[in-house]
Write an enzyme that holds these catalytic residues in place. Structure first.
Site, PDB file in Angstrom:
ATOM      1  N   ASN A  96       0.823  -1.132   0.063  1.00 41.39           N
ATOM      2  CA  ASN A  96      -0.094  -0.162  -0.004  1.00 41.39           C
ATOM      3  C   ASN A  96       1.078   1.132  -0.013  1.00 41.39           C
ATOM      4  O   ASN A  96       1.599   1.490   1.004  1.00 41.39           O
ATOM      5  CB  ASN A  96      -0.963  -0.042   1.230  1.00 41.39           C
ATOM      6  CG  ASN A  96      -1.777   1.188   1.285  1.00 41.39           C
ATOM      7  OD1 ASN A  96      -1.603   2.528   0.965  1.00 41.39           O
ATOM      8  ND2 ASN A  96      -3.001   0.804   1.756  1.00 41.39           N
ATOM      9  N   ASP A 100       2.690   4.656   5.081  1.00 44.09           N
ATOM     10  CA  ASP A 100       2.423   4.214   6.477  1.00 44.09           C
ATOM     11  C   ASP A 100       2.616   2.719   6.618  1.00 44.09           C
ATOM     12  O   ASP A 100       2.605   2.112   7.364  1.00 44.09           O
ATOM     13  CB  ASP A 100       1.167   4.730   7.243  1.00 44.09           C
ATOM     14  CG  ASP A 100      -0.081   4.678   6.308  1.00 44.09           C
ATOM     15  OD1 ASP A 100      -0.044   4.405   5.292  1.00 44.09           O
ATOM     16  OD2 ASP A 100      -1.135   4.962   6.901  1.00 44.09           O
ATOM     17  N   HIS A 101       2.443   2.117   5.274  1.00 42.51           N
ATOM     18  CA  HIS A 101       2.752   0.481   4.921  1.00 42.51           C
ATOM     19  C   HIS A 101       4.028   0.215   4.526  1.00 42.51           C
ATOM     20  O   HIS A 101       4.719   1.151   3.812  1.00 42.51           O
ATOM     21  CB  HIS A 101       1.781   0.143   4.133  1.00 42.51           C
ATOM     22  CG  HIS A 101       0.293   0.177   4.357  1.00 42.51           C
ATOM     23  ND1 HIS A 101      -0.456  -0.866   4.977  1.00 42.51           N
ATOM     24  CD2 HIS A 101      -0.638   1.379   4.816  1.00 42.51           C
ATOM     25  CE1 HIS A 101      -1.843  -0.317   5.200  1.00 42.51           C
ATOM     26  NE2 HIS A 101      -1.812   0.720   4.848  1.00 42.51           N
TER      27      HIS A 101
END
Length: 254
Positions: free
Chosen positions: A7, A245-246
């Site tokens: 992601n 954030d992934h």
């Protein structure tokens, strides 16, 4: 063979990170989620220069998914058949005889919310799609950001997360329903593993403190499971300036 899911949380922002990672990690197949760009804005040329063919199912500002591969991507399908939804969250294709199905599952906002109900409807429709795909293909990999932590051990603090969004019983039951189709969570079955958590909040120095969740998954059919050699999270891109954030999660096949 190396198959990854990531992601990227805005492809236009993270494209330099992605191109560097493709050069360093050398994956054969990659599923991307949360592109946040239309197909017209998708960087096909830059990825081709990096050695990757690509197909996309983009959406302005929100959602969007894509498949990248060193080889041809055949029999491409977009969205969930029969599921009336303007959100671009699913893309599938066949690469080297493996059916790859890439999904960006709804976050759900909060247990009991309208978005939570939509998430459960989405997962039910996705299960119906997968049943058809699995009946048609022996070698299947289902990947993506599922926004579900399968067990309490997949959260940094079960006391904080249990029963809440991403960790509620109905969400976990829906994920189990996918596995019951004949899929296995590669994390549970890989002979060797590196890491666990795949997502860390931007707030409270969560990455530095390893306050993460395992919500990005690769589910594999029995034929792929028999070739499974390794499962890993590549934390390096999460250390960069302005990261997603992934982190990428990948499996190695014999």
């Amino acid at each position: 063979m190396k198959i990854a899911t990531w992601n990227v949380n805005s492809l236009r922002v993270r494209l330099p990170h992605l191109l560097d990672w493709l050069t360093e990690a050398q994956p054969d197949i990659v599923g991307l989620q949360e592109l946040k760009c239309t197909d017209e804005q998708f960087p096909f040329e830059a990825l081709a220069e990096a050695g990757y063919r690509a197909v996309a199912n983009g959406q302005k500002t929100y959602n969007g998914v894509a498949l990248l591969a060193r080889g041809d991507i055949e029999d491409v399908a977009r969205d969930i058949p029969g599921f009336d939804d303007a959100q671009r969250r699913v893309i599938a294709g066949t690469v080297g005889g493996i059916r790859i199905i890439n999904a960006y599952v709804v976050n759900g906002q909060a247990v009991g919310s309208e978005k939570y109900a939509y998430k459960l409807r989405f997962l039910d429709a996705f299960r119906q799609m997968l049943a058809v795909e699995i009946s048609a293909h022996e070698h299947v990999v289902v990947m993506g950001d599922f926004n579900i932590a399968p067990t309490p051990d997949d959260t940094h603090d079960p006391q904080q997360w249990e029963g809440n969004i991403l960790c509620s019983e109905p969400e976990r039951a829906a994920l189990s329903g996918l596995l019951e189709l004949g899929l296995a969570d590669a994390f549970d079955h890989a002979p060797t593993r590196e890491g666990r958590f795949s997502w860390w909040d931007y707030r409270q120095a969560a990455f530095r403190r390893d306050l993460g969740l395992r919500i990005d998954h690769l589910l594999v059919s029995a034929a792929v499971r028999s070739r499974l050699a390794h499962w890993a999270v590549d934390r390096t891109p999460r250390t960069l300036e302005r990261p997603s954030d992934h982190a990428p999660v990948w499996i190695g096949l014999r």
